[in-house]
Structure formats: C-alpha cells, structure tokens
Design a protein around this motif. Structure first.
Motif, PDB file in Angstrom:
ATOM      1  N   SER A   1       7.270   5.508   4.369  1.00 18.94           N
ATOM      2  CA  SER A   1       6.980   6.733   5.121  1.00 18.94           C
ATOM      3  C   SER A   1       8.249   7.527   5.426  1.00 18.94           C
ATOM      4  O   SER A   1       8.209   8.760   5.534  1.00 18.94           O
ATOM      5  CB  SER A   1       6.257   6.388   6.423  1.00 18.94           C
ATOM      6  OG  SER A   1       7.043   5.525   7.226  1.00 18.94           O
TER       7      SER A   1
ATOM      8  N   THR B   1       8.907   9.621   2.424  1.00 19.96           N
ATOM      9  CA  THR B   1       7.981  10.759   2.406  1.00 19.96           C
ATOM     10  C   THR B   1       8.486  11.868   3.312  1.00 19.96           C
ATOM     11  O   THR B   1       8.475  13.057   2.947  1.00 19.96           O
ATOM     12  CB  THR B   1       6.583  10.307   2.858  1.00 19.96           C
ATOM     13  OG1 THR B   1       6.091   9.312   1.958  1.00 19.96           O
ATOM     14  CG2 THR B   1       5.613  11.473   2.880  1.00 19.96           C
ATOM     15  N   GLU B   2       8.957  11.497   4.505  1.00 24.07           N
ATOM     16  CA  GLU B   2       9.495  12.511   5.422  1.00 24.07           C
ATOM     17  C   GLU B   2      10.766  13.136   4.850  1.00 24.07           C
ATOM     18  O   GLU B   2      10.967  14.355   4.945  1.00 24.07           O
ATOM     19  CB  GLU B   2       9.781  11.908   6.798  1.00 24.07           C
ATOM     20  CG  GLU B   2      10.235  12.957   7.813  1.00 24.07           C
ATOM     21  CD  GLU B   2      10.416  12.409   9.218  1.00 24.07           C
ATOM     22  OE1 GLU B   2      10.897  13.181  10.082  1.00 24.07           O
ATOM     23  OE2 GLU B   2      10.110  11.230   9.458  1.00 24.07           O
TER      24      GLU B   2
ATOM     25  N   LYS C   1       8.423   0.584  -3.507  1.00 29.74           N
ATOM     26  CA  LYS C   1       8.427   1.966  -3.023  1.00 29.74           C
ATOM     27  C   LYS C   1       8.142   2.947  -4.153  1.00 29.74           C
ATOM     28  O   LYS C   1       7.438   3.951  -3.962  1.00 29.74           O
ATOM     29  CB  LYS C   1       9.761   2.279  -2.348  1.00 29.74           C
ATOM     30  CG  LYS C   1       9.951   1.557  -1.017  1.00 29.74           C
ATOM     31  CD  LYS C   1      11.314   1.827  -0.419  1.00 29.74           C
ATOM     32  CE  LYS C   1      11.484   1.123   0.922  1.00 29.74           C
ATOM     33  NZ  LYS C   1      12.850   1.282   1.469  1.00 29.74           N
TER      34      LYS C   1
ATOM     35  N   LEU D   1       5.014   5.510  -3.951  1.00 29.27           N
ATOM     36  CA  LEU D   1       5.340   6.931  -3.822  1.00 29.27           C
ATOM     37  C   LEU D   1       5.397   7.628  -5.177  1.00 29.27           C
ATOM     38  O   LEU D   1       6.134   8.591  -5.365  1.00 29.27           O
ATOM     39  CB  LEU D   1       6.687   7.080  -3.102  1.00 29.27           C
ATOM     40  CG  LEU D   1       6.768   6.449  -1.713  1.00 29.27           C
ATOM     41  CD1 LEU D   1       8.189   6.517  -1.175  1.00 29.27           C
ATOM     42  CD2 LEU D   1       5.804   7.118  -0.747  1.00 29.27           C
TER      43      LEU D   1
ATOM     44  N   LEU E   1       5.468  11.449  -5.496  1.00 31.73           N
ATOM     45  CA  LEU E   1       6.568  12.255  -4.969  1.00 31.73           C
ATOM     46  C   LEU E   1       7.609  12.548  -6.041  1.00 31.73           C
ATOM     47  O   LEU E   1       7.865  11.728  -6.922  1.00 31.73           O
ATOM     48  CB  LEU E   1       7.250  11.534  -3.802  1.00 31.73           C
ATOM     49  CG  LEU E   1       6.429  11.310  -2.537  1.00 31.73           C
ATOM     50  CD1 LEU E   1       7.297  10.660  -1.466  1.00 31.73           C
ATOM     51  CD2 LEU E   1       5.848  12.616  -2.013  1.00 31.73           C
TER      52      LEU E   1
END
Length: 236
Positions: free
Chosen positions: A50, A53-54, A74, A78, A81
């Motif tokens: 997370s 993501t931020e 990860k 993700l 992304l």
C-alpha cells in the motif's frame, strides 16, 4: 533528516518525499548539476504494498527492493501500477529467474556466474535486462561487490551476455570512511566501465545519509529509504 513542517492536508509520506526531493535538488545545484539528471529510487524494504501505491500516486516511478521474495510478491500484487522495479540486494544464482521476472534493473551484479545465470533466465520475448556492476569499495572480500581490480573483466563478460545491458556501476559507501573519498573510487570504476561499454553512464550511489556526497561524485541514481518511507515496520 532535518525537521520540516508538514502542510495541512498532506500525508507524512508526501511531506517526506517533497523534503528529500528538495534536498536532492539543492545538492545537485550546489555542484552545478541539474536535478533532472538524477533518478530517485524509493527503497520500500519491509513496507506494505500500500505504501508503493501511495508513492505512485505521488508521482514516484522507481521503487527498490533488496529481497527476492518481497520483490516478487509486491510485483505480483501491484502488476497494474506503472512502476520500474529495481533489485538492489545481493543475489544467489538460484534466484536469478525470479528476480528477472520482476525487476527492470538489477543493481547487484558482482560476478560472472551471476551474469550467466541472469542471462540464462531470460524467456523468449523478455526485454533486455538492465544491470549495474556492484563494486566493493572496501578491502573486505566478504562484502558484496566485485573487487576494484576485477571490474573490467566483469564488464567485458556481462557486456557479452546476449540479454543483459550493462548500464554502469553501483556501490555502498563503507561505514568507516568518508563517503566522498569512497565515491571517488566508484567514479574511477565507472570511467573504466565506460571505456568498455560507452553507454554505461549510470552510477547508482547514495542513500539517506550520503546522497549529497554521491551527487557530487556524479551519481545518477540514488537509493533512498527511511528518509521517505519512515521507519521500517516491526516485523515481529
């Protein structure tokens, strides 16, 4: 890290990122360089997905991990992304395929056997893998990295690997020496590698405590962790 005032409505992560970027820009301009020539890699070791993501929402495009299992997990979580994954840790040859499947750049190529393993791990259709030669700036042969005297041979070997692209060098400054003098030795190694691979212009050097000295020595890639992400979570 110098204290800063966090603006209202801005997360702690965003404030730390902005603070570090301002310090990078200041250090670059102090030695006549442009900040645009420097890639800031945020090291997210032990932090949850997370956080990445931020970070991406804040404009971060380059993330670093130094454990294969964490990188792979990860990367899988993700996959949607737009992240450039940098593997910056030591690697056993039996991890080469897993690292190659997730990383866009490997910063820790330090021996010919690992170059061969990464090359052999390429699947049909894989993009060429960017690699940096990790240089040992200490006299301790047990530390990660190729010895300064062996840099040329490793560069020649890696450059001959069909699916690897030698981008430059990487190092960690020794704890018992001023970073500036250590990074000057890395600059010399970088020049030797460029004599073999002319477009190997990257120098990956500088972390939270010494990135200003790395910038002064010509670093193009900085690996910044806790100054941006904050303290690592307790892993119990």
């Amino acid at each position: 890290m110098p204290p800063f005032s966090e603006p209202v409505g801005v997360s702690a992560l965003a404030a730390r990122l902005a603070d570090v970027d301002a310090r990078i820009a200041s250090a670059a301009r102090a030695v006549g360089r442009t900040p645009d020539d420097i890639t800031r890699i945020v090291v997210t070791k032990f932090h949850p997905a997370s956080v990445i993501t931020e970070l991406v929402g804040l404009g971060v495009g380059d993330v670093g991990e130094n454990r294969q299992q964490e990188l792979s997990a990860k990367h899988a979580d993700l996959s949607q992304l737009a992240v450039r994954w940098h593997y910056i840790g030591q690697m056993q040859t039996n991890k080469a395929r897993a690292v190659r499947a997730a990383a866009s750049v490997v910063h820790s190529l330090d021996r010919t056997r690992l170059a061969d393993a990464l090359d052999a791990a390429a699947d049909d259709g894989d993009a060429v893998l960017d690699v940096l030669l990790q240089v040992n700036l200490t006299e301790d042969a047990g530390r990660g990295g190729v010895a300064l005297g062996d840099v040329d041979a490793l560069a020649e070997h890696a450059a001959a690997c069909r699916t690897l692209r030698v981008r430059g060098v990487m190092a960690v400054a020794p704890l018992d020496e001023a970073p500036a003098s250590a990074f000057e030795r890395l600059r010399g190694a970088a020049e030797r590698v460029r004599a073999i691979v002319p477009d190997a212009t990257w120098i990956s050097a500088g972390m939270t405590a010494d990135f200003a000295e790395a910038i002064a020595a010509g670093a193009t890639h900085l690996r910044i962790g806790s100054a941006i992400t904050g303290p690592r979570p307790d892993r119990g």
